[in-house]
Motif scaffolding. Structure first.
Motif, PDB file in Angstrom:
ATOM      1  N   UNK A 129       0.832  -1.208   0.000  1.00 23.75           N
ATOM      2  CA  UNK A 129       0.000   0.000   0.000  1.00 23.75           C
ATOM      3  C   UNK A 129       0.866   1.257   0.000  1.00 23.75           C
ATOM      4  N   UNK A 130       0.292   2.305  -0.583  1.00 26.17           N
ATOM      5  CA  UNK A 130       0.902   3.633  -0.567  1.00 26.17           C
ATOM      6  C   UNK A 130      -0.119   4.576   0.064  1.00 26.17           C
ATOM      7  N   UNK A 131       0.279   5.198   1.162  1.00 31.28           N
ATOM      8  CA  UNK A 131      -0.611   6.154   1.830  1.00 31.28           C
ATOM      9  C   UNK A 131      -0.085   7.549   1.518  1.00 31.28           C
ATOM     10  N   UNK A 132      -0.913   8.351   0.880  1.00 30.92           N
ATOM     11  CA  UNK A 132      -0.485   9.696   0.500  1.00 30.92           C
ATOM     12  C   UNK A 132      -1.142  10.711   1.430  1.00 30.92           C
ATOM     13  N   UNK A 133      -0.300  11.551   2.028  1.00 31.35           N
ATOM     14  CA  UNK A 133      -0.792  12.673   2.839  1.00 31.35           C
ATOM     15  C   UNK A 133       0.242  13.791   2.719  1.00 31.35           C
ATOM     16  N   UNK A 134       0.130  14.816   3.573  1.00 26.44           N
ATOM     17  CA  UNK A 134       1.011  15.989   3.463  1.00 26.44           C
ATOM     18  C   UNK A 134       2.492  15.617   3.516  1.00 26.44           C
ATOM     19  N   UNK A 135       2.841  14.481   4.150  1.00 27.25           N
ATOM     20  CA  UNK A 135       4.248  14.074   4.286  1.00 27.25           C
ATOM     21  C   UNK A 135       4.795  13.396   3.017  1.00 27.25           C
ATOM     22  N   UNK A 136       3.923  13.086   2.064  1.00 25.78           N
ATOM     23  CA  UNK A 136       4.315  12.279   0.909  1.00 25.78           C
ATOM     24  C   UNK A 136       4.808  13.149  -0.253  1.00 25.78           C
ATOM     25  N   UNK A 137       5.783  12.642  -0.999  1.00 26.96           N
ATOM     26  CA  UNK A 137       6.262  13.333  -2.210  1.00 26.96           C
ATOM     27  C   UNK A 137       5.132  13.524  -3.228  1.00 26.96           C
ATOM     28  N   UNK A 138       4.249  12.545  -3.307  1.00 26.20           N
ATOM     29  CA  UNK A 138       3.156  12.598  -4.286  1.00 26.20           C
ATOM     30  C   UNK A 138       2.265  13.819  -4.029  1.00 26.20           C
ATOM     31  N   UNK A 139       2.119  14.195  -2.748  1.00 29.24           N
ATOM     32  CA  UNK A 139       1.196  15.258  -2.324  1.00 29.24           C
ATOM     33  C   UNK A 139       1.549  16.613  -2.949  1.00 29.24           C
ATOM     34  N   UNK A 140       2.853  16.815  -3.251  1.00 27.59           N
ATOM     35  CA  UNK A 140       3.294  18.081  -3.872  1.00 27.59           C
ATOM     36  C   UNK A 140       2.495  18.370  -5.137  1.00 27.59           C
ATOM     37  N   UNK A 141       2.224  17.310  -5.913  1.00 27.86           N
ATOM     38  CA  UNK A 141       1.527  17.480  -7.193  1.00 27.86           C
ATOM     39  C   UNK A 141       0.070  17.054  -7.125  1.00 27.86           C
ATOM     40  N   UNK A 142      -0.222  16.040  -6.317  1.00 27.84           N
ATOM     41  CA  UNK A 142      -1.593  15.539  -6.147  1.00 27.84           C
ATOM     42  C   UNK A 142      -1.972  15.785  -4.686  1.00 27.84           C
ATOM     43  N   UNK A 143      -2.383  17.005  -4.362  1.00 27.53           N
ATOM     44  CA  UNK A 143      -2.586  17.363  -2.949  1.00 27.53           C
ATOM     45  C   UNK A 143      -3.901  16.815  -2.382  1.00 27.53           C
ATOM     46  N   UNK A 144      -3.934  15.500  -2.280  1.00 24.76           N
ATOM     47  CA  UNK A 144      -5.099  14.782  -1.762  1.00 24.76           C
ATOM     48  C   UNK A 144      -4.596  13.745  -0.767  1.00 24.76           C
ATOM     49  N   UNK A 145      -5.465  13.363   0.171  1.00 25.61           N
ATOM     50  CA  UNK A 145      -5.115  12.287   1.090  1.00 25.61           C
ATOM     51  C   UNK A 145      -5.847  11.028   0.660  1.00 25.61           C
ATOM     52  N   UNK A 146      -5.069   9.993   0.364  1.00 22.92           N
ATOM     53  CA  UNK A 146      -5.685   8.763  -0.150  1.00 22.92           C
ATOM     54  C   UNK A 146      -4.746   7.585   0.060  1.00 22.92           C
ATOM     55  N   UNK A 147      -5.290   6.383  -0.072  1.00 21.79           N
ATOM     56  CA  UNK A 147      -4.516   5.146   0.026  1.00 21.79           C
ATOM     57  C   UNK A 147      -4.716   4.339  -1.242  1.00 21.79           C
ATOM     58  N   UNK A 148      -3.607   3.844  -1.797  1.00 19.22           N
ATOM     59  CA  UNK A 148      -3.659   2.869  -2.895  1.00 19.22           C
ATOM     60  C   UNK A 148      -3.216   1.539  -2.320  1.00 19.22           C
ATOM     61  N   UNK A 149      -3.994   0.500  -2.559  1.00 18.01           N
ATOM     62  CA  UNK A 149      -3.609  -0.814  -2.047  1.00 18.01           C
ATOM     63  C   UNK A 149      -3.670  -1.824  -3.191  1.00 18.01           C
ATOM     64  N   UNK A 150      -2.572  -2.542  -3.375  1.00 20.02           N
ATOM     65  CA  UNK A 150      -2.492  -3.585  -4.400  1.00 20.02           C
ATOM     66  C   UNK A 150      -2.332  -4.931  -3.719  1.00 20.02           C
ATOM     67  N   UNK A 151      -3.185  -5.879  -4.099  1.00 17.14           N
ATOM     68  CA  UNK A 151      -3.027  -7.251  -3.610  1.00 17.14           C
ATOM     69  C   UNK A 151      -2.850  -8.151  -4.828  1.00 17.14           C
ATOM     70  N   UNK A 152      -1.727  -8.847  -4.861  1.00 19.58           N
ATOM     71  CA  UNK A 152      -1.480  -9.828  -5.918  1.00 19.58           C
ATOM     72  C   UNK A 152      -1.472 -11.218  -5.300  1.00 19.58           C
ATOM     73  N   UNK A 153      -2.103 -12.158  -5.988  1.00 24.76           N
ATOM     74  CA  UNK A 153      -2.115 -13.541  -5.510  1.00 24.76           C
ATOM     75  C   UNK A 153      -1.955 -14.469  -6.706  1.00 24.76           C
ATOM     76  N   UNK A 154      -1.203 -15.561  -6.495  1.00 26.80           N
ATOM     77  CA  UNK A 154      -1.117 -16.597  -7.524  1.00 26.80           C
ATOM     78  C   UNK A 154      -1.638 -17.907  -6.947  1.00 26.80           C
ATOM     79  N   UNK A 155      -2.321 -18.649  -7.790  1.00 27.20           N
ATOM     80  CA  UNK A 155      -2.861 -19.943  -7.409  1.00 27.20           C
ATOM     81  C   UNK A 155      -3.078 -20.763  -8.672  1.00 27.20           C
ATOM     82  N   UNK A 156      -3.832 -21.847  -8.560  1.00 28.71           N
ATOM     83  CA  UNK A 156      -4.061 -22.712  -9.730  1.00 28.71           C
ATOM     84  C   UNK A 156      -4.625 -21.948 -10.922  1.00 28.71           C
TER      85      UNK A 156
END
Length: 330
Positions: A129-156
């Motif tokens: 996950x990436x949590x973006x808030x005022x402390x994040x580099x991303x916030x400089x350009x995308x001044x929003x507070x949000x979370x991106x979460x990626x879940x990858x799974x492999x199976x049959x």
């Protein structure tokens, strides 16, 4: 001992999480935008994604677009770097001088936090996950507070991607994403790209101007593009850097890549939340190409077209957006 595993190690010197389950293996790079850099059938020696070599690692980390599955937010090109949103205009760096546009957003190189990884009876998985808030580099350009979460799974059943966006802030969040997924053709060692046939659930082709921005008009599909949405076409029939609407077939939005010699089809089922496809084939160079599922039209906030038609989606405070994609072989 079970061969099904999830563990931390390094991939060509880069911190990584490795997944193994049955015949499949996958590798995630948390510090390069949670890029899923590899998905393989280890039993048969098939590598489905375009992986960097040791020599390519530095260029990959500098511009991680043509290997694995990079996440783009916001995706593709924005005219003059301008991003109007909610009554103000955000200014992005113009990082593609030849078009005068901003290209590919701000999260593809960020360090994601590995929240969980492990193995169950049916899969090996990792959550980053990436949590973006005022402390994040991303916030400089995308001044929003949000979370991106990626879940990858492999199976049959191959690889599953679950992508979640959470608006943690007090204002409307742009929900514009794409995956610059890089697929090998050929993926069977020793086979020829000439034996490969590509199908893609496209609808109309957007007309792009000389700055690679949509004019709002459509172009007629060529005979080869008609084949692409029908029985399939050689993926390198000409240089492709094209943008299409999505037209699901049989309820699914997907790419299918068939090795006619091996009698195998790689299916990339991206999910119907994605309203557009980009396809790029490196100037018709055999080896790999990128079928890119994209939520929004290129440059969407700068156009006057109806928001729901072009995937110009937003998330209200506290809202969650989620989509699943799957890559499997049939």
């Amino acid at each position: 001992m079970s061969m099904n595993q999830a563990y931390k190690d390094t991939y060509l010197g880069e911190p990584a999480v490795f997944l193994k389950f049955g015949r499949y293996e996958a590798v995630l790079l948390p510090e390069v935008g949670a890029n899923l850099i590899a998905f393989r059938d280890a039993e048969n020696g098939y590598a489905f994604l375009h992986e960097p070599t040791q020599d390519e690692m530095e260029s990959f980390k500098a511009r991680p677009f043509i290997h694995g599955i990079p996440v783009l937010f916001p995706p593709n090109r924005f005219e003059d770097g301008k991003f109007p949103w909610n009554g103000r205009t955000l200014a992005f760096p113009v990082n593609e001088p030849e078009t005068g546009n901003h290209l590919h957003g701000f999260v593809h190189s960020e360090t994601f936090t590995v929240e969980d990884f492990g193995t169950t009876a049916t899969e090996s998985y990792v959550v980053a996950a990436l949590k973006v808030d005022e402390q994040s580099d991303v916030y400089k350009y995308m001044p929003f507070r949000f979370t991106l979460r990626l879940r990858y799974a492999i199976g049959e059943q191959g690889l599953e991607q679950q992508f979640t966006v959470i608006n943690d802030g007090e204002e409307s969040l742009p929900c514009l994403y794409a995956f610059h997924t890089s697929v090998n053709a050929p993926f069977v060692p020793g086979n020829s790209a000439k034996d490969y046939r590509l199908k893609l659930t496209v609808g109309d082709r957007w007309h792009l101007n000389e700055r690679m921005l949509p004019t709002g008009e459509f172009q007629p599909l060529s005979p080869n593009e008609q084949l692409m949405k029908g029985e399939g076409v050689y993926p390198f029939f000409e240089a492709l850097d094209n943008h299409y609407t999505v037209r699901p077939q049989n309820g699914r939005n997907r790419m299918e890549l068939t090795d006619t010699k091996a009698g195998l089809t790689l299916v990339y089922d991206a999910g119907t939340s994605y309203k557009q496809w980009m396809i790029w084939n490196n100037g018709a160079t055999e080896g790999f190409f990128c079928p890119e599922p994209q939520i929004s039209l290129v440059n969407a906030p700068n156009t006057e077209l109806p928001a729901d038609d072009i995937g110009l989606f937003s998330l209200a405070p506290g809202e969650i957006w989620q989509e699943r994609a799957r890559i499997y072989v049939k």
